[in-house]
Design a protein around this motif. Structure first.
Motif, PDB file in Angstrom:
ATOM      1  N   GLY A   1       0.822  -1.210   0.000  1.00  9.24           N
ATOM      2  CA  GLY A   1       0.000   0.000   0.000  1.00  9.24           C
ATOM      3  C   GLY A   1       0.858   1.262   0.000  1.00  9.24           C
ATOM      4  O   GLY A   1       0.393   2.339  -0.368  1.00  9.24           O
ATOM      5  N   ALA A   2       2.128   1.110   0.432  1.00 13.25           N
ATOM      6  CA  ALA A   2       3.025   2.268   0.440  1.00 13.25           C
ATOM      7  C   ALA A   2       3.437   2.607  -0.993  1.00 13.25           C
ATOM      8  O   ALA A   2       3.613   1.721  -1.819  1.00 13.25           O
ATOM      9  N   GLN A   3       3.579   3.896  -1.272  1.00 12.19           N
ATOM     10  CA  GLN A   3       4.017   4.326  -2.602  1.00 12.19           C
ATOM     11  C   GLN A   3       5.536   4.206  -2.697  1.00 12.19           C
ATOM     12  O   GLN A   3       6.243   4.548  -1.750  1.00 12.19           O
ATOM     13  N   PRO A   4       6.055   3.699  -3.804  1.00 13.32           N
ATOM     14  CA  PRO A   4       7.517   3.654  -3.962  1.00 13.32           C
ATOM     15  C   PRO A   4       8.064   5.070  -4.090  1.00 13.32           C
ATOM     16  O   PRO A   4       7.353   5.982  -4.516  1.00 13.32           O
ATOM     17  N   ALA A   5       9.331   5.220  -3.706  1.00 11.98           N
ATOM     18  CA  ALA A   5       9.963   6.535  -3.735  1.00 11.98           C
ATOM     19  C   ALA A   5      10.009   7.076  -5.165  1.00 11.98           C
ATOM     20  O   ALA A   5       9.885   8.269  -5.386  1.00 11.98           O
TER      21      ALA A   5
ATOM     22  N   THR B   1       8.681   6.261  -9.282  1.00 10.35           N
ATOM     23  CA  THR B   1       7.810   5.465 -10.138  1.00 10.35           C
ATOM     24  C   THR B   1       8.352   5.453 -11.559  1.00 10.35           C
ATOM     25  O   THR B   1       8.768   6.493 -12.067  1.00 10.35           O
ATOM     26  N   THR B   2       8.362   4.259 -12.152  1.00  7.36           N
ATOM     27  CA  THR B   2       8.729   4.104 -13.562  1.00  7.36           C
ATOM     28  C   THR B   2       7.650   3.252 -14.196  1.00  7.36           C
ATOM     29  O   THR B   2       6.880   2.593 -13.474  1.00  7.36           O
ATOM     30  N   PRO B   3       7.554   3.241 -15.527  1.00  8.13           N
ATOM     31  CA  PRO B   3       6.556   2.371 -16.171  1.00  8.13           C
ATOM     32  C   PRO B   3       6.748   0.906 -15.753  1.00  8.13           C
ATOM     33  O   PRO B   3       5.765   0.192 -15.526  1.00  8.13           O
ATOM     34  N   ALA B   4       8.008   0.448 -15.630  1.00  7.87           N
ATOM     35  CA  ALA B   4       8.259  -0.941 -15.254  1.00  7.87           C
ATOM     36  C   ALA B   4       7.723  -1.202 -13.848  1.00  7.87           C
ATOM     37  O   ALA B   4       7.068  -2.213 -13.588  1.00  7.87           O
ATOM     38  N   ARG B   5       7.989  -0.279 -12.930  1.00  7.66           N
ATOM     39  CA  ARG B   5       7.514  -0.440 -11.559  1.00  7.66           C
ATOM     40  C   ARG B   5       5.990  -0.431 -11.506  1.00  7.66           C
ATOM     41  O   ARG B   5       5.372  -1.203 -10.761  1.00  7.66           O
ATOM     42  N   ALA B   6       5.368   0.395 -12.299  1.00  7.30           N
ATOM     43  CA  ALA B   6       3.905   0.460 -12.321  1.00  7.30           C
ATOM     44  C   ALA B   6       3.324  -0.874 -12.783  1.00  7.30           C
ATOM     45  O   ALA B   6       2.328  -1.370 -12.239  1.00  7.30           O
ATOM     46  N   LYS B   7       3.975  -1.473 -13.794  1.00  5.92           N
ATOM     47  CA  LYS B   7       3.498  -2.770 -14.292  1.00  5.92           C
ATOM     48  C   LYS B   7       3.585  -3.835 -13.197  1.00  5.92           C
ATOM     49  O   LYS B   7       2.691  -4.658 -13.024  1.00  5.92           O
ATOM     50  N   VAL B   8       4.685  -3.806 -12.446  1.00  3.75           N
ATOM     51  CA  VAL B   8       4.861  -4.797 -11.379  1.00  3.75           C
ATOM     52  C   VAL B   8       3.789  -4.618 -10.308  1.00  3.75           C
ATOM     53  O   VAL B   8       3.160  -5.588  -9.866  1.00  3.75           O
ATOM     54  N   LEU B   9       3.550  -3.391  -9.900  1.00  4.08           N
ATOM     55  CA  LEU B   9       2.556  -3.151  -8.846  1.00  4.08           C
ATOM     56  C   LEU B   9       1.166  -3.584  -9.314  1.00  4.08           C
ATOM     57  O   LEU B   9       0.391  -4.150  -8.541  1.00  4.08           O
ATOM     58  N   ALA B  10       0.869  -3.331 -10.581  1.00  2.00           N
ATOM     59  CA  ALA B  10      -0.436  -3.742 -11.111  1.00  2.00           C
ATOM     60  C   ALA B  10      -0.559  -5.264 -11.095  1.00  2.00           C
ATOM     61  O   ALA B  10      -1.588  -5.816 -10.683  1.00  2.00           O
ATOM     62  N   ALA B  11       0.508  -5.951 -11.514  1.00  2.00           N
ATOM     63  CA  ALA B  11       0.461  -7.419 -11.551  1.00  2.00           C
ATOM     64  C   ALA B  11       0.378  -7.996 -10.144  1.00  2.00           C
ATOM     65  O   ALA B  11      -0.309  -8.987  -9.898  1.00  2.00           O
ATOM     66  N   ALA B  12       1.075  -7.366  -9.190  1.00  2.00           N
ATOM     67  CA  ALA B  12       1.069  -7.866  -7.812  1.00  2.00           C
ATOM     68  C   ALA B  12      -0.309  -7.719  -7.185  1.00  2.00           C
ATOM     69  O   ALA B  12      -0.704  -8.510  -6.323  1.00  2.00           O
TER      70      ALA B  12
ATOM     71  N   GLY C   1      13.836  -4.095  -6.192  1.00  2.00           N
ATOM     72  CA  GLY C   1      13.894  -2.680  -5.841  1.00  2.00           C
ATOM     73  C   GLY C   1      12.641  -2.225  -5.109  1.00  2.00           C
ATOM     74  O   GLY C   1      12.710  -1.483  -4.121  1.00  2.00           O
ATOM     75  N   LEU C   2      11.478  -2.735  -5.556  1.00  2.00           N
ATOM     76  CA  LEU C   2      10.221  -2.335  -4.922  1.00  2.00           C
ATOM     77  C   LEU C   2      10.103  -2.912  -3.515  1.00  2.00           C
ATOM     78  O   LEU C   2       9.511  -2.290  -2.626  1.00  2.00           O
ATOM     79  N   VAL C   3      10.679  -4.119  -3.317  1.00  2.00           N
ATOM     80  CA  VAL C   3      10.682  -4.705  -1.971  1.00  2.00           C
ATOM     81  C   VAL C   3      11.566  -3.852  -1.060  1.00  2.00           C
ATOM     82  O   VAL C   3      11.191  -3.514   0.072  1.00  2.00           O
ATOM     83  N   GLU C   4      12.738  -3.451  -1.587  1.00  2.00           N
ATOM     84  CA  GLU C   4      13.656  -2.630  -0.787  1.00  2.00           C
ATOM     85  C   GLU C   4      13.039  -1.276  -0.463  1.00  2.00           C
ATOM     86  O   GLU C   4      13.241  -0.725   0.615  1.00  2.00           O
ATOM     87  N   ASP C   5      12.241  -0.783  -1.391  1.00  2.00           N
ATOM     88  CA  ASP C   5      11.565   0.499  -1.186  1.00  2.00           C
ATOM     89  C   ASP C   5      10.396   0.405  -0.218  1.00  2.00           C
ATOM     90  O   ASP C   5       9.837   1.417   0.183  1.00  2.00           O
ATOM     91  N   GLY C   6       9.956  -0.827   0.094  1.00  2.00           N
ATOM     92  CA  GLY C   6       8.827  -0.985   1.011  1.00  2.00           C
ATOM     93  C   GLY C   6       7.469  -0.948   0.332  1.00  2.00           C
ATOM     94  O   GLY C   6       6.441  -0.977   0.999  1.00  2.00           O
ATOM     95  N   ALA C   7       7.451  -0.908  -0.999  1.00  2.00           N
ATOM     96  CA  ALA C   7       6.157  -0.904  -1.685  1.00  2.00           C
ATOM     97  C   ALA C   7       5.609  -2.318  -1.846  1.00  2.00           C
ATOM     98  O   ALA C   7       4.410  -2.523  -1.993  1.00  2.00           O
ATOM     99  N   LEU C   8       6.507  -3.304  -1.825  1.00  2.00           N
ATOM    100  CA  LEU C   8       6.104  -4.707  -1.869  1.00  2.00           C
ATOM    101  C   LEU C   8       6.693  -5.404  -0.656  1.00  2.00           C
ATOM    102  O   LEU C   8       7.756  -5.016  -0.165  1.00  2.00           O
ATOM    103  N   ALA C   9       5.995  -6.436  -0.165  1.00  2.00           N
ATOM    104  CA  ALA C   9       6.539  -7.232   0.941  1.00  2.00           C
ATOM    105  C   ALA C   9       6.416  -8.708   0.591  1.00  2.00           C
ATOM    106  O   ALA C   9       5.494  -9.110  -0.128  1.00  2.00           O
ATOM    107  N   ILE C  10       7.384  -9.490   1.110  1.00  2.00           N
ATOM    108  CA  ILE C  10       7.367 -10.928   0.841  1.00  2.00           C
ATOM    109  C   ILE C  10       6.669 -11.646   1.985  1.00  2.00           C
ATOM    110  O   ILE C  10       6.944 -11.388   3.159  1.00  2.00           O
ATOM    111  N   HIS C  11       5.710 -12.509   1.662  1.00  2.00           N
ATOM    112  CA  HIS C  11       4.988 -13.292   2.668  1.00  2.00           C
ATOM    113  C   HIS C  11       5.231 -14.778   2.417  1.00  2.00           C
ATOM    114  O   HIS C  11       5.416 -15.195   1.277  1.00  2.00           O
TER     115      HIS C  11
END
Ligand SMILES: [Zn+2]
Length: 720
Positions: free
Chosen positions: A116-120, A122-133, A156-166
């Motif tokens: 739910g956190a926004q990445p620091a 944003t790039t088109p590649a990152r947006a695609k990943v967030l949409a797929a996740a 990179g998105l995990v390190e940024d805190g926008a994605l988390a591993i469960h």
């Protein structure tokens, strides 16, 4: 008041062991517990809880109640009944019943979810990943693939805190069957049988029906209607469909999935342990309502089993010959009785036992007329090999080769059937006459050309084919005698170089997935000639198959056991029944040296009743099954003199009971296996005798020395 828990342990121990129930544990029958056995803690199942204490010797307490589902009462009762019936330790069937409970839990999967956190950044590649996740739970690698980016973007998105591993353990998702789906249109004969089965499956109470119809008469559609009725009538009801071989499960699973819009639970030895555990737990929880499986599925912890279907009920693969020895068809009827469920035995060539029960009115007899749709039965012809033999060193006779050529020219398919694996069943030295056998075992080594090895089908021993005779040392002197499927395949390729030829046997088709691939490619017309063992003789529909050639129709008749003729008839009827379904007429050609034999004549005339009548009359005269009962004792040991002494003592200890005859001891036809000598007794009893009780009483009178093993086989199928 203190209480005692009797605990069954999944090991070959003669009885349940007593333990003290610790205060506050409140155990109940069926509970899975850990108990001390010697220095170890071991899993067991509570069979009984009663008031009392251990008397002078205090009992060890139950260590722990395990956090696993208890065995339902019906399953526990069935396990104990099966042990009594088979004259074996209750821990043996219990071990089968706990196979799923003891399997390791599925490993947690790593999945990536948005925080739910926004990445620091944003790039088109990152947006695609967030949409797929946001769409689905995926592993980091799968997520990168789904988004079409490199794995570094996900990282990179995990390190940024926008994605988390469960870490997630996949829930056993068994979609409920869709019971609003309409079944297929049934012909009048199918519809009548379906009505009878639906009534049986919904009225409750134990009843057995024999669903008897030729190959292609549509038995599966009929019993699936009964399954639908049982599941609809009771939201907790469960259905079990048993099949004799793993190779057949895929076809039936596909039919069930199509009928109910949801895949059933699948249970057989090819299922990996975590998958087994998922099915076991879902069955115990009632979440899995339909199971399709091999014989051990009978021991699953069903909560409310309403219908058991035993498909291809005549098949001898339902007999388990090693470890806990049992006949799954007979045990299915027993489980049905315990659960007060309906049991359907389905076959195109029912066993004489089931036919006898149907004739005597113990089973409801439902006969399906003719073939489903417009298909016609094939013409069956006998090829007398004395008149038209194959050329020297060949196995296909001129009339069969001519029929194959016509079939191939029309763009249709041929199935060559030979129930013998490998390349050649025997290898011998032409210099000294030595036959190649497995070490310390009386069985011939079978040559396999695909692997270049000589294999013992009994013990699994194998060795590379030697360049020189191990006996006399002669070079290039080993010759292959007789045909196996691989050799027939070689001949078919040589005869029809343009044809697409494939082999279907347990050596070339290793697992259920491979079997399905081959069956699908045959069904799609991608194979012209399929050479197959019995694995392909059953249950599959090949619309372009119009010729079946049986390479050695006499093979089964040479076995010399009680069911040799019956088995041969069943196998050949199934094999020839494969030809010409739908609108194409089929032909079946049987190569035989004994065209006058009753089995061959009955097959040619397609007169099952004539065959059954003749065979029944012979069995009745001799008091053999289904008119009498048999049991075998196999004693084995590495010291021949000790074994002889023990067998003499065992013969003397046989109880004298009216209606029971004991034959033996005799050297087993397979007298030496893995260095152990084997001797056999055969017991024949009248139908009214409680044969299990007789065998248990006999067994209790002898104490074999530690080096001697005694196995009891109730209703033996193998006489080796
Ligand atoms: Zn030799």
């Amino acid at each position: 008041m203190s209480r005692i828990a009797s605990v069954l342990i999944p090991m070959p121990l003669p009885e349940a062991f007593d333990y003290a129930e610790p205060d506050g544990m409140a155990l109940a029958p069926g509970d899975q517990v850990a108990v001390p056995l010697g220095p170890r803690l071991i899993r067991g199942v509570v069979s009984e809880v009663r008031d009392g204490h251990g008397g002078n010797r205090p009992l060890k307490p139950v260590a722990e109640r395990l956090d696993d589902p208890p065995l339902p009462p019906g399953t526990l009762e069935f396990v104990q009944w099966a042990a009594r019936y088979a004259v074996d330790a209750p821990g043996q069937p219990l071990a089968i019943a706990l196979r799923g409970a003891r399997a390791p839990k599925p490993r947690p999967q790593r999945v990536v979810r948005p925080t739910g956190a926004q990445p620091a950044r944003t790039t088109p590649a990152r947006a695609k990943v967030l949409a797929a996740a946001a769409e689905a739970d995926l592993s980091p690698a799968d997520l990168a693939r789904a988004a079409g980016v490199s794995s570094g973007v996900v990282k990179g998105l995990v390190e940024d805190g926008a994605l988390a591993i469960h870490e997630v353990v996949a829930e056993a998702a068994f979609a409920p069957p869709d019971l609003t789906r309409q079944g297929p249109d049934l012909n009048p004969s199918q519809a009548a049988a379906a009505e009878a089965l639906k009534a049986m499956a919904t009225e409750g109470g134990f009843a057995v029906a024999l669903l008897d119809g030729v190959t292609g008469s549509g038995k599966t559609e009929v019993y699936l209607e009964a399954a639908a009725a049982a599941l609809t009538a009771d939201p907790d009801a469960q259905v079990l469909i048993l099949l004799p071989e793993i190779a057949l499960t895929q076809a039936v699973i596909a039919r069930v999935t199509q009928r109910f819009g949801a895949a059933p639970g699948e249970w057989h030895s090819d299922i990996a342990p975590p998958g087994r555990r998922r099915v076991w737990e879902a069955v115990a929880a009632g979440r899995c309502r339909i199971v399709v499986g091999a014989r051990s599925a009978l021991f699953l912890p069903f909560r409310k089993l309403r219908l058991i279907v035993v498909d291809e009920e005549h098949d001898s693969s339902f007999k388990q010959e090693e470890g806990f020895i049992y006949q799954a068809r007979d045990l299915a009827v027993a489980r049905g009785k315990i659960e007060e469920a309906a049991v359907v035995l389905a076959s195109a060539t029912p066993s004489l036992e089931s036919l006898r029960n149907a004739e005597a009115g113990r089973y409801r007899w439902l006969r399906l007329a003719g073939r489903h749709g417009t298909a016609r039965l094939p013409d069956i012809e006998l090829i007398d090999l004395r008149e038209t033999p194959p050329e020297q060193g060949r196995w296909l006779s001129p009339p069969l080769v001519a029929a194959m050529a016509e079939t191939f020219a029309r763009g249709e398919q041929t199935l060559l059937f030979l129930n013998r694996r490998g390349y050649a069943p025997l290898v011998l030295c032409k210099a000294c006459g030595e036959r190649m056998t497995a070490p310390d075992t009386d069985s011939w080594l079978v040559e396999h050309r695909y692997t270049g090895r000589l294999v013992c089908h009994l013990t699994g021993f194998s060795m590379p084919k030697p360049a020189a005779c191990p006996h006399c040392g002669a070079k290039d002197s080993l010759v292959s005698i007789g045909p196996g499927v691989e050799r027939v395949e070689e001949e078919a390729r040589a005869l029809f170089p343009e044809a697409r030829v494939a082999v279907f046997s347990s050596d070339t088709v290793f697992d259920a997935r491979e079997a399905r691939r081959l069956v699908e490619s045959m069904a799609a017309g991608e194979i012209d000639i399929l050479v197959a063992t019995q694995a392909a003789a059953k249950g599959h529909n090949f619309p372009k198959l119009t010729l079946v050639g049986v390479v050695d129709a006499d093979l089964g008749l040479r076995g010399g056991d009680l069911r040799a003729a019956e088995r041969t008839y069943q196998l050949l009827a199934q094999a020839t029944g494969r030809a010409g379904r739908r609108d194409r007429p089929g032909r079946a050609l049987l190569q035989t040296y004994a065209p006058e034999h009753a089995v061959m004549q009955a097959l040619k005339a397609q007169d099952r009743d004539a065959f059954v009548d003749a065979e029944m009359a012979e069995r009745e005269l001799a008091g053999l099954p289904p008119f009498g009962r048999l049991a075998a004792v196999i004693a084995s040991g590495s010291d021949a003199a000790q074994l002889d002494d023990f067998c003499r003592a065992m013969a003397q200890a046989a109880p004298n009971t009216p209606g029971v005859e004991v034959y033996g001891p005799a050297d087993a036809p397979l007298g030496l296996v893995r260095g152990r000598r084997r001797k056999r007794f055969l017991v024949r009893a009248d139908r009214g005798v409680d044969l299990s009780a007789y065998m248990a009483a006999w067994r209790a009178r002898v104490r074999p020395p530690g080096a001697i093993r005694v196995a009891i086989d109730i209703d033996p199928y193998s006489f080796l």
